[in-house]
Design a protein around this motif. Sequence first.
Motif, PDB file in Angstrom:
ATOM      1  N   ASP A  62      83.768  49.243  24.277  1.00  0.00           N
ATOM      2  CA  ASP A  62      82.678  50.038  23.723  1.00  0.00           C
ATOM      3  C   ASP A  62      81.781  48.852  22.999  1.00  0.00           C
ATOM      4  O   ASP A  62      80.590  48.894  23.075  1.00  0.00           O
ATOM      5  CB  ASP A  62      83.080  51.162  22.790  1.00  0.00           C
ATOM      6  CG  ASP A  62      83.625  52.407  23.737  1.00  0.00           C
ATOM      7  OD1 ASP A  62      83.396  52.171  24.722  1.00  0.00           O
ATOM      8  OD2 ASP A  62      84.304  53.268  22.738  1.00  0.00           O
ATOM      9  N   ARG A  63      82.619  48.213  22.105  1.00  0.00           N
ATOM     10  CA  ARG A  63      81.608  47.237  21.585  1.00  0.00           C
ATOM     11  C   ARG A  63      81.196  46.234  22.384  1.00  0.00           C
ATOM     12  O   ARG A  63      79.840  45.649  22.325  1.00  0.00           O
ATOM     13  CB  ARG A  63      82.625  46.409  20.493  1.00  0.00           C
ATOM     14  CG  ARG A  63      82.025  45.422  19.440  1.00  0.00           C
ATOM     15  CD  ARG A  63      81.128  46.226  18.636  1.00  0.00           C
ATOM     16  NE  ARG A  63      80.532  45.103  17.590  1.00  0.00           N
ATOM     17  CZ  ARG A  63      79.380  45.253  17.221  1.00  0.00           C
ATOM     18  NH1 ARG A  63      78.489  46.181  17.530  1.00  0.00           N
ATOM     19  NH2 ARG A  63      78.978  44.231  16.594  1.00  0.00           N
ATOM     20  N   SER A  66      77.924  47.587  24.009  1.00  0.00           N
ATOM     21  CA  SER A  66      77.033  47.836  23.090  1.00  0.00           C
ATOM     22  C   SER A  66      76.322  46.422  22.699  1.00  0.00           C
ATOM     23  O   SER A  66      74.933  46.325  22.476  1.00  0.00           O
ATOM     24  CB  SER A  66      77.647  48.403  21.625  1.00  0.00           C
ATOM     25  OG  SER A  66      76.632  48.052  20.504  1.00  0.00           O
TER      26      SER A  66
END
Length: 135
Positions: A62-63, A66
């Motif tokens: 997810d990071r 992002s």
Amino acid sequence: MKMVRSVLLGAALPWAPVGAAALRESPVGKVLQLISDLQTKVIKEGEDAQKVYAEFSEWCEDRSRSLTFEIKTGKGQVEELKAAIAQDVSTIGALGAKVEKLAGDLSVDDADLKAATGIRAKESTDFAAEEKELV
């Protein structure tokens, strides 16, 4: 693990008294119980570690997504800001030239005003002198 237990049980049975309770209380039985408990503990810790790893892996993914989006957005903003800066620099140059032209025009107008004031003062003096002669 079951194979080791059965081999140990088979080896321990001829010398141990008959019965499961006697086997549990024997040193071999205690060792087998400790190994069994350790196996259960290791399996549980492994499952817990796998769960933590899965959560951490998901967070990393997810990071990463992002940050990738933020980098693309940032690069787009950099290009927009560079274009705006270039436009503003050219505007500053044009306005600077206009200010210089206006400053030159102002100094010319000041000189014309001084000359006109001098002429008007002379004409006023001449007019006053002619008016005295006529009276």
